[in-house]
Scaffold this active site. Structure first.
Site, mmCIF file in Angstrom:
data_model
loop_
_atom_site.group_PDB
_atom_site.id
_atom_site.type_symbol
_atom_site.label_atom_id
_atom_site.label_comp_id
_atom_site.label_asym_id
_atom_site.label_seq_id
_atom_site.Cartn_x
_atom_site.Cartn_y
_atom_site.Cartn_z
ATOM 1 N N ASP A 183 -8.186 -7.516 1.074
ATOM 2 C CA ASP A 183 -7.107 -7.644 2.241
ATOM 3 C C ASP A 183 -7.407 -7.212 3.363
ATOM 4 O O ASP A 183 -8.345 -6.561 3.450
ATOM 5 C CB ASP A 183 -5.686 -6.971 1.685
ATOM 6 C CG ASP A 183 -5.940 -5.499 2.161
ATOM 7 O OD1 ASP A 183 -5.091 -5.106 3.040
ATOM 8 O OD2 ASP A 183 -6.742 -4.657 1.654
ATOM 9 N N HIS A 221 -5.248 -21.203 10.956
ATOM 10 C CA HIS A 221 -6.482 -21.622 10.868
ATOM 11 C C HIS A 221 -7.445 -20.329 10.198
ATOM 12 O O HIS A 221 -8.314 -20.672 9.280
ATOM 13 C CB HIS A 221 -7.472 -22.115 12.036
ATOM 14 C CG HIS A 221 -8.859 -22.322 11.815
ATOM 15 N ND1 HIS A 221 -9.441 -23.443 11.173
ATOM 16 C CD2 HIS A 221 -9.929 -21.185 12.171
ATOM 17 C CE1 HIS A 221 -10.691 -23.186 11.335
ATOM 18 N NE2 HIS A 221 -10.996 -22.035 11.516
ATOM 19 N N CYS A 265 -13.315 -28.530 8.797
ATOM 20 C CA CYS A 265 -12.133 -27.635 8.074
ATOM 21 C C CYS A 265 -10.951 -28.780 7.873
ATOM 22 O O CYS A 265 -10.754 -29.512 8.829
ATOM 23 C CB CYS A 265 -11.655 -26.628 9.220
ATOM 24 S SG CYS A 265 -9.952 -25.786 8.480
ATOM 25 N N ASP A 277 0.918 -1.272 -0.088
ATOM 26 C CA ASP A 277 0.136 -0.051 -0.043
ATOM 27 C C ASP A 277 1.067 1.131 0.017
ATOM 28 O O ASP A 277 2.108 1.117 0.191
ATOM 29 C CB ASP A 277 -0.888 -0.147 1.190
ATOM 30 C CG ASP A 277 -0.377 0.041 2.530
ATOM 31 O OD1 ASP A 277 0.721 0.243 2.582
ATOM 32 O OD2 ASP A 277 -1.077 -0.443 3.556
ATOM 33 N N CYS A 310 -7.668 -28.134 7.493
ATOM 34 C CA CYS A 310 -6.550 -27.416 7.573
ATOM 35 C C CYS A 310 -5.740 -28.103 8.825
ATOM 36 O O CYS A 310 -6.284 -28.848 9.543
ATOM 37 C CB CYS A 310 -6.508 -26.079 8.234
ATOM 38 S SG CYS A 310 -6.971 -25.748 10.031
ATOM 39 N N CYS A 342 -6.768 -28.067 12.440
ATOM 40 C CA CYS A 342 -8.101 -28.675 12.657
ATOM 41 C C CYS A 342 -7.885 -30.221 12.782
ATOM 42 O O CYS A 342 -8.562 -31.127 13.445
ATOM 43 C CB CYS A 342 -9.282 -28.203 11.936
ATOM 44 S SG CYS A 342 -9.806 -26.650 12.152
#
Length: 379
Positions: free
Chosen positions: A268, A337, A306, A94, A308, A311
């Site tokens: 974002d 996560h 989930c 940015d 991931c 998890c």
């Protein structure tokens, strides 16, 4: 050839959302996409390997903060941000404008730039469009942002009008100062607050300058969600179909879906990692505050739906224990996560666009998440 190009793949017949690919010098990524924020050349508690394992395609860094620490000269000497932080995929920086306006109470806006104080040391600083370009050119991201004024919400129409006009003039100066157009794309930022006429004027001004991409700024600054959606509905159609559209600073699940429906390609926000550090978790069934005492003996995963690695391998009870003991691993697991959750959500959004059913997906997700319940709370 421009450094940044947009390839349109499909428009969802049900919602009008866009599926596309943004091509950059460090690779391409599918849109709509969520971009994790790495303010100081790191996504907090995450390694580059963590980010790749969750399939993060592009990340952000912050011009203002890297200007102060370690300094753009050191990053440039290291070979640019990609080598400095060992990230070989796209990076967006940015302009520093939001931080100048949000972190410093003592600031003075002039036509030349902004006088303000370093929020760390109190030192007097001066940031101009040209200086922002110089810093970003040295940092070396694939996508850099024009320096704009970030007005507060709410703001009077007269103030906002003057701000939009100044931002347009600053955008021209940014283009003139941008010295690496061959390998860095510069995006313009549409401002105008909640005022449709000013958003229209800002879009007209910046589109005439032919940036390779456009951001919609000045949202997610305290306005109600319906105001944000209304602004997107009348602003996104003003932007070129053949260039990416970026909604800055938005990262709640509902806003990502609603933004995609309204034609946004890139998002974002620091939200997923910020709330993770307080033990707040995004799940397929809504918000979960894992530090609460009710999870002390809960040996189920953060989110049963989930996949991931957090998890699959750790329980709510264990993660709560880590957080209560101020163990860094607890923050890492929660952050991983939450980022995975949003990146996976955007993959589901892209698939729903392919299948021409994004509105159906929105209804299903909102029902499971609890957004359709009275007094539903988001982050």
């Amino acid at each position: 050839m421009q450094a940044i190009t947009y390839e349109h793949i499909k428009t969802c017949r049900q919602s009008g959302a866009r599926l596309g690919i943004v091509h950059t010098p460090h690779g391409s990524f599918e849109t709509p996409i969520f971009m994790p924020v790495g303010t100081l050349a790191t996504v907090k508690t995450m390694s580059p390997e963590d980010l790749k394992s969750m399939n993060a395609q592009i990340i952000l860094s912050n011009t203002y903060h890297l200007w102060l620490r370690p300094g753009e000269d050191i990053v440039e000497e290291a070979g640019g941000l990609h080598k400095f932080m060992n990230w070989d995929r796209p990076i967006l920086t940015d302009s520093g404008g939001f931080q100048v306006f949000s972190l410093s109470d003592l600031r003075k806006i002039t036509e030349e730039g902004v006088h303000f104080r370093n929020h760390l040391s109190g030192e007097k600083l001066f940031l101009t469009p040209e200086r922002s370009m110089e810093i970003q050119n040295a940092l070396g991201p694939d996508i850099m942002m024009a320096f704009d004024e970030c007005p507060p919400y709410p703001a009077e129409h007269a103030y906002m009008k003057a701000s939009v006009e100044r931002t347009s003039r600053w955008a021209e100066r940014c283009l003139e100062a941008h010295s690496r157009a061959e390998d860095q794309g510069l995006f313009g930022i549409i401002q105008g607050g909640e005022y449709e006429d000013l958003r229209r004027q800002s879009a007209k001004d910046l589109v005439s300058l032919d940036f390779p991409g456009y951001a919609i700024g000045g949202l997610s600054v305290g306005e109600p969600k319906d105001v944000m959606n209304k602004v997107l509905e009348h602003t996104a159609p003003l932007l070129p179909d053949n260039k990416p559209r970026y909604l800055m600073g938005v990262g709640s699940a509902d806003s990502l879906i609603d933004g995609a429906i309204r034609g946004i390609d890139m998002f974002d926000c620091v939200l997923p990692t910020r709330i993770a550090r307080n033990g707040t978790i995004m799940t397929s069934e809504g918000r979960l505050v894992v530090r609460n005492a009710s999870y002390a003996r809960d040996f189920s995963p953060l989110d049963k739906n989930c996949s991931c690695h957090v998890c699959q391998n750790h329980s709510r009870a264990y993660i709560r224990h880590l957080i209560k003991c101020n163990e860094t691993l607890g923050l890492r697991l929660c952050s991983y996560h939450n980022l995975y959750f949003l990146l996976e959500l955007m993959e589901k959004v892209r698939q729903a666009i392919r299948d021409d059913r994004l509105l159906d997906f929105r209804e299903e997700f909102f029902e499971a998440y609890g957004f359709n319940k009275p007094n539903a709370k988001n982050f």
